[in-house]
Design an enzyme around this catalytic site. Structure first.
Site, PDB file in Angstrom:
ATOM      1  N   ASP A  38       0.851  -1.186   0.000  1.00 22.68           N
ATOM      2  CA  ASP A  38       0.000   0.000   0.000  1.00 22.68           C
ATOM      3  C   ASP A  38       0.884   1.232   0.000  1.00 22.68           C
ATOM      4  O   ASP A  38       1.725   1.403   0.887  1.00 22.68           O
ATOM      5  CB  ASP A  38      -0.917   0.002   1.223  1.00 22.68           C
ATOM      6  CG  ASP A  38      -1.820   1.224   1.254  1.00 22.68           C
ATOM      7  OD1 ASP A  38      -2.643   1.382   0.322  1.00 22.68           O
ATOM      8  OD2 ASP A  38      -1.714   2.028   2.200  1.00 22.68           O
ATOM      9  N   GLU A 133      -1.748  -1.203  -6.076  1.00 28.37           N
ATOM     10  CA  GLU A 133      -2.990  -0.608  -6.551  1.00 28.37           C
ATOM     11  C   GLU A 133      -2.772   0.028  -7.917  1.00 28.37           C
ATOM     12  O   GLU A 133      -1.721   0.615  -8.181  1.00 28.37           O
ATOM     13  CB  GLU A 133      -3.489   0.445  -5.567  1.00 28.37           C
ATOM     14  CG  GLU A 133      -3.973  -0.113  -4.250  1.00 28.37           C
ATOM     15  CD  GLU A 133      -4.422   0.974  -3.298  1.00 28.37           C
ATOM     16  OE1 GLU A 133      -5.565   0.925  -2.841  1.00 28.37           O
ATOM     17  OE2 GLU A 133      -3.602   1.870  -3.015  1.00 28.37           O
ATOM     18  N   CYS A 203     -12.191 -10.678   7.243  1.00 27.01           N
ATOM     19  CA  CYS A 203     -13.499 -11.191   6.824  1.00 27.01           C
ATOM     20  C   CYS A 203     -13.956 -10.625   5.482  1.00 27.01           C
ATOM     21  O   CYS A 203     -14.994 -11.031   4.963  1.00 27.01           O
ATOM     22  CB  CYS A 203     -14.553 -10.894   7.896  1.00 27.01           C
ATOM     23  SG  CYS A 203     -14.977  -9.142   8.068  1.00 27.01           S
ATOM     24  N   CYS A 219     -12.775  -3.324  12.087  1.00 28.00           N
ATOM     25  CA  CYS A 219     -13.868  -3.888  11.297  1.00 28.00           C
ATOM     26  C   CYS A 219     -15.173  -3.862  12.090  1.00 28.00           C
ATOM     27  O   CYS A 219     -15.225  -4.311  13.245  1.00 28.00           O
ATOM     28  CB  CYS A 219     -13.540  -5.324  10.889  1.00 28.00           C
ATOM     29  SG  CYS A 219     -14.826  -6.098   9.870  1.00 28.00           S
ATOM     30  N   ASP A 229      -3.164   1.248   6.909  1.00 27.50           N
ATOM     31  CA  ASP A 229      -2.378   0.996   5.701  1.00 27.50           C
ATOM     32  C   ASP A 229      -1.969  -0.471   5.600  1.00 27.50           C
ATOM     33  O   ASP A 229      -1.921  -1.035   4.505  1.00 27.50           O
ATOM     34  CB  ASP A 229      -1.143   1.898   5.679  1.00 27.50           C
ATOM     35  CG  ASP A 229      -1.502   3.358   5.448  1.00 27.50           C
ATOM     36  OD1 ASP A 229      -2.591   3.610   4.899  1.00 27.50           O
ATOM     37  OD2 ASP A 229      -0.703   4.240   5.811  1.00 27.50           O
TER      38      ASP A 229
END
Length: 277
Positions: A38, A133, A203, A219, A229
């Site tokens: 990242d 990315e 998940c 989460c 990150d």
């Protein structure tokens, strides 16, 4: 020798780069583990298999920063004097000031590029698959100033963010990985960046509310807590592995030999290693 590129930097120094055909072929898969990366702003890079971010060293020392700030203040005074008394014509002292600023900026750029080369070489040598990315840097760093009719909002904050993004050279990192990965037997995979900062690395639940701050991810479904990150790098790796498997499966349907996850065949890389400078 196939080509020669001549360029100059802001300080007036000239460089020539030669592209030569080395006869080197694409290396066989290096059998190293895959990794997701990242690209950050505050943190230069976070790897999915590391517990701490990669931080770019300061590209200017404290003394150089003070000197640069002083030179920039002097430049503004000299420019104002030139506009007021010389019809905008630059004096010899103003040119010397501009040259000194350019030399410091060029030194800063060389140090930034040195870190980038070391980072990308380590990634290509130590991993069999590198997932990043698929960023659109020009769109990300578009000026937020707007126009007189429709002025932009939070222009100063956006400008600071743009400087942070560009300081980490995401486009240059990807360009280097494109030619370095095949040389060291690894594969570069670019994945969609949509939602990577909002998706749980455990998940896979996507929820903007999980990104509770700039640095923390919690989460809302499973409670997984991580550096934001690092969590994004795990999501990027998962997407990269799925992409690599999909490409390998497509090659298999065509009767071509293919490797497992993280070891797609060389012709599936983003760019072929034709020449090296």
């Amino acid at each position: 020798m196939k080509s020669a590129t001549i360029r100059t930097d802001g300080s007036g120094h000239w460089y020539v780069s030669f592209g030569v055909h080395t006869g080197r072929t694409v290396a066989s898969p290096n059998e190293q583990p895959p990794v997701g990366m990242d690209f950050g702003v505050k943190q230069s890079a976070y790897l999915s298999d590391e517990t701490a971010p990669r931080l770019m060293p300061q590209t200017l020392t404290e003394g150089e920063k003070r000197r640069l700030a002083g030179l920039e203040r002097r430049r503004e005074r000299q420019l104002a004097h030139a506009r007021k008394h010389r019809g905008g014509k630059y004096s010899h002292r103003l040119r010397e000031t501009l040259r000194a600023i350019a030399e410091l900026r060029a030194r800063q750029a060389r140090r930034r590029l040195d870190f980038t080369h070391k980072l990308t070489t380590d990634l290509a040598k130590s991993h069999g698959l590198v997932a990043v990315e698929d960023l659109r840097v020009k769109q990300m760093t578009k000026n937020a100033r707007g126009s007189r009719v429709e002025p932009g909002m939070r222009v100063a904050q956006k400008a600071a963010l743009n400087r942070g993004v560009l300081d980490n050279l995401p486009g240059e990192r990807r360009r280097q990985l494109v030619y370095k990965c095949p040389v060291f037997g690894s594969v570069l995979v670019a994945v969609t960046p949509v939602g990577t900062s909002q998706t749980c690395g455990v998940c896979r639940q996507r929820d903007p509310a999980s990104r509770i701050s700039r640095d923390v991810f919690v989460c809302t479904k499973c409670g997984h807590t991580d550096d934001a990150d690092h969590n994004a790098s795990v999501v990027i790796l998962a997407r990269g592995l799925r992409t690599a498997v999909g490409k390998a499966s497509a090659a298999g349907h065509c009767g071509e030999q293919h490797a497992g996850a993280g070891h797609a065949r060389p012709h599936h890389v983003l760019s072929s290693p034709g020449t090296h400078a």
